[in-house]
Design a protein around this motif. Structure first.
Motif, PDB file in Angstrom:
ATOM      1  N   ASP A  34      13.321   5.963  -1.745  1.00 54.13           N
ATOM      2  CA  ASP A  34      12.928   7.311  -2.157  1.00 54.13           C
ATOM      3  C   ASP A  34      13.376   8.316  -1.098  1.00 54.13           C
ATOM      4  O   ASP A  34      13.024   8.182   0.076  1.00 54.13           O
ATOM      5  CB  ASP A  34      11.411   7.375  -2.330  1.00 54.13           C
ATOM      6  CG  ASP A  34      10.941   8.630  -3.042  1.00 54.13           C
ATOM      7  OD1 ASP A  34      11.547   9.696  -2.820  1.00 54.13           O
ATOM      8  OD2 ASP A  34       9.974   8.548  -3.809  1.00 54.13           O
ATOM      9  N   PRO A  35      14.169   9.327  -1.484  1.00 57.43           N
ATOM     10  CA  PRO A  35      14.658  10.311  -0.498  1.00 57.43           C
ATOM     11  C   PRO A  35      13.540  11.205   0.058  1.00 57.43           C
ATOM     12  O   PRO A  35      13.751  11.937   1.018  1.00 57.43           O
ATOM     13  CB  PRO A  35      15.680  11.135  -1.284  1.00 57.43           C
ATOM     14  CG  PRO A  35      15.322  10.940  -2.712  1.00 57.43           C
ATOM     15  CD  PRO A  35      14.688   9.583  -2.824  1.00 57.43           C
ATOM     16  N   ASP A  36      12.353  11.126  -0.521  1.00 57.56           N
ATOM     17  CA  ASP A  36      11.217  11.931  -0.078  1.00 57.56           C
ATOM     18  C   ASP A  36      10.519  11.326   1.153  1.00 57.56           C
ATOM     19  O   ASP A  36       9.778  12.007   1.849  1.00 57.56           O
ATOM     20  CB  ASP A  36      10.214  12.051  -1.243  1.00 57.56           C
ATOM     21  CG  ASP A  36       9.282  13.213  -1.092  1.00 57.56           C
ATOM     22  OD1 ASP A  36       9.739  14.296  -0.676  1.00 57.56           O
ATOM     23  OD2 ASP A  36       8.087  13.045  -1.392  1.00 57.56           O
ATOM     24  N   ILE A  37      10.785  10.063   1.433  1.00 63.13           N
ATOM     25  CA  ILE A  37      10.126   9.379   2.550  1.00 63.13           C
ATOM     26  C   ILE A  37      10.629   9.933   3.884  1.00 63.13           C
ATOM     27  O   ILE A  37      11.831  10.096   4.090  1.00 63.13           O
ATOM     28  CB  ILE A  37      10.396   7.862   2.521  1.00 63.13           C
ATOM     29  CG1 ILE A  37       9.827   7.233   1.255  1.00 63.13           C
ATOM     30  CG2 ILE A  37       9.802   7.176   3.757  1.00 63.13           C
ATOM     31  CD1 ILE A  37      10.241   5.788   1.053  1.00 63.13           C
ATOM     32  N   MET A  43       0.832  -1.205   0.000  1.00 67.03           N
ATOM     33  CA  MET A  43       0.000   0.000   0.000  1.00 67.03           C
ATOM     34  C   MET A  43       0.870   1.260   0.000  1.00 67.03           C
ATOM     35  O   MET A  43       0.604   2.208  -0.732  1.00 67.03           O
ATOM     36  CB  MET A  43      -0.912   0.032   1.231  1.00 67.03           C
ATOM     37  CG  MET A  43      -2.197  -0.724   1.070  1.00 67.03           C
ATOM     38  SD  MET A  43      -3.200  -0.117  -0.280  1.00 67.03           S
ATOM     39  CE  MET A  43      -4.020   1.254   0.489  1.00 67.03           C
ATOM     40  N   VAL A  44       1.908   1.258   0.823  1.00 67.72           N
ATOM     41  CA  VAL A  44       2.799   2.417   0.932  1.00 67.72           C
ATOM     42  C   VAL A  44       3.553   2.625  -0.377  1.00 67.72           C
ATOM     43  O   VAL A  44       3.781   3.758  -0.804  1.00 67.72           O
ATOM     44  CB  VAL A  44       3.791   2.210   2.108  1.00 67.72           C
ATOM     45  CG1 VAL A  44       4.848   3.286   2.135  1.00 67.72           C
ATOM     46  CG2 VAL A  44       3.043   2.149   3.422  1.00 67.72           C
ATOM     47  N   GLU A  45       3.904   1.531  -1.025  1.00 68.12           N
ATOM     48  CA  GLU A  45       4.676   1.584  -2.266  1.00 68.12           C
ATOM     49  C   GLU A  45       4.021   2.482  -3.317  1.00 68.12           C
ATOM     50  O   GLU A  45       4.699   3.174  -4.075  1.00 68.12           O
ATOM     51  CB  GLU A  45       4.816   0.164  -2.809  1.00 68.12           C
ATOM     52  CG  GLU A  45       5.914  -0.035  -3.795  1.00 68.12           C
ATOM     53  CD  GLU A  45       6.128  -1.509  -4.066  1.00 68.12           C
ATOM     54  OE1 GLU A  45       5.733  -1.957  -5.167  1.00 68.12           O
ATOM     55  OE2 GLU A  45       6.681  -2.185  -3.184  1.00 68.12           O
ATOM     56  N   GLY A  46       2.700   2.503  -3.343  1.00 65.37           N
ATOM     57  CA  GLY A  46       1.977   3.307  -4.321  1.00 65.37           C
ATOM     58  C   GLY A  46       2.164   4.809  -4.147  1.00 65.37           C
ATOM     59  O   GLY A  46       1.941   5.578  -5.081  1.00 65.37           O
ATOM     60  N   TRP A  47       2.593   5.243  -2.972  1.00 64.76           N
ATOM     61  CA  TRP A  47       2.762   6.673  -2.702  1.00 64.76           C
ATOM     62  C   TRP A  47       4.157   7.191  -3.063  1.00 64.76           C
ATOM     63  O   TRP A  47       4.360   8.401  -3.134  1.00 64.76           O
ATOM     64  CB  TRP A  47       2.500   6.965  -1.221  1.00 64.76           C
ATOM     65  CG  TRP A  47       1.072   6.780  -0.844  1.00 64.76           C
ATOM     66  CD1 TRP A  47       0.527   5.683  -0.223  1.00 64.76           C
ATOM     67  CD2 TRP A  47       0.000   7.683  -1.065  1.00 64.76           C
ATOM     68  NE1 TRP A  47      -0.816   5.854  -0.055  1.00 64.76           N
ATOM     69  CE2 TRP A  47      -1.173   7.095  -0.557  1.00 64.76           C
ATOM     70  CE3 TRP A  47      -0.104   8.940  -1.641  1.00 64.76           C
ATOM     71  CZ2 TRP A  47      -2.408   7.714  -0.609  1.00 64.76           C
ATOM     72  CZ3 TRP A  47      -1.339   9.556  -1.690  1.00 64.76           C
ATOM     73  CH2 TRP A  47      -2.463   8.947  -1.182  1.00 64.76           C
ATOM     74  N   PHE A  48       5.109   6.278  -3.249  1.00 66.46           N
ATOM     75  CA  PHE A  48       6.495   6.713  -3.481  1.00 66.46           C
ATOM     76  C   PHE A  48       7.025   6.093  -4.773  1.00 66.46           C
ATOM     77  O   PHE A  48       7.262   4.888  -4.849  1.00 66.46           O
ATOM     78  CB  PHE A  48       7.371   6.321  -2.286  1.00 66.46           C
ATOM     79  CG  PHE A  48       6.942   7.008  -1.015  1.00 66.46           C
ATOM     80  CD1 PHE A  48       7.334   8.313  -0.758  1.00 66.46           C
ATOM     81  CD2 PHE A  48       6.121   6.360  -0.099  1.00 66.46           C
ATOM     82  CE1 PHE A  48       6.921   8.957   0.400  1.00 66.46           C
ATOM     83  CE2 PHE A  48       5.706   7.000   1.064  1.00 66.46           C
ATOM     84  CZ  PHE A  48       6.104   8.299   1.306  1.00 66.46           C
TER      85      PHE A  48
END
Length: 167
Positions: A118-121, A107-112
């Motif tokens: 991902d450096p945005d996490i 589920m989390v994978e879809g956001w990044f």
């Protein structure tokens, strides 16, 4: 409603049970501005200290808001059994890769877009200062019947519990 308070480890256990049992909350930041910035977020964990963890993005308004003012409010609602939770606390950030790995799922994978690396996490940790809850004593059907009984007869019945949680 009867008033019950939970303190210390019992409070952490109650918070964990409620927050993780409901899962999604409205996470509010920029509390001093109008309108308040609110967005749905999923609880990853309530840890052994009672801190609540979320996965977030550094490019989000939530990140910018918390950098400017760490005061946050979380509102949980599970209408199916009349359970509600309100938490006022302080939000901070972490980039602990071990914890990110622990929370990572499909589920989390879809956001990044760039996946787990991902450096945005960013992890958002909310340290609660004020916790208030409301819940039914019985299941939803019994609770509704008690409310109906009270409205018809005027007899007061104990339909639920509310109180503070201190950790």
């Amino acid at each position: 409603m009867s008033e019950l308070h939970y303190i210390g480890q019992e409070g952490i256990d109650k918070l964990k049970n409620l927050a993780e049992g409901i899962d999604f909350c409205m996470f509010c930041s920029s509390l001093s501005l109008r309108p308040i910035n609110a967005s749905p977020m999923s609880v990853q964990e309530v840890d052994d200290n009672g801190d609540i963890w979320f996965l977030g993005s550094k490019s989000s308004d939530k990140y910018t808001d918390i950098l400017q003012d760490g005061n946050v409010q979380l509102f949980f609602s599970k209408n199916s059994d009349f359970t509600y939770l309100s938490i006022y606390g302080t939000g901070t950030f972490s980039e602990d890769q071990t914890r990110i790995d622990k929370y990572w799922n499909k589920m989390v994978e879809g956001w990044f877009e760039k996946g787990r690396e991902d450096p945005d996490i960013v992890l958002i940790k909310v340290m609660p200062h004020d916790i208030r809850y409301w819940e039914t004593k019985d299941n939803k059907i019994i609770s509704m019947a008690k409310v109906l009984w009270t409205s018809v007869t005027g007899d007061k019945t104990d339909t639920g519990r509310e109180g503070n949680i201190e950790i």
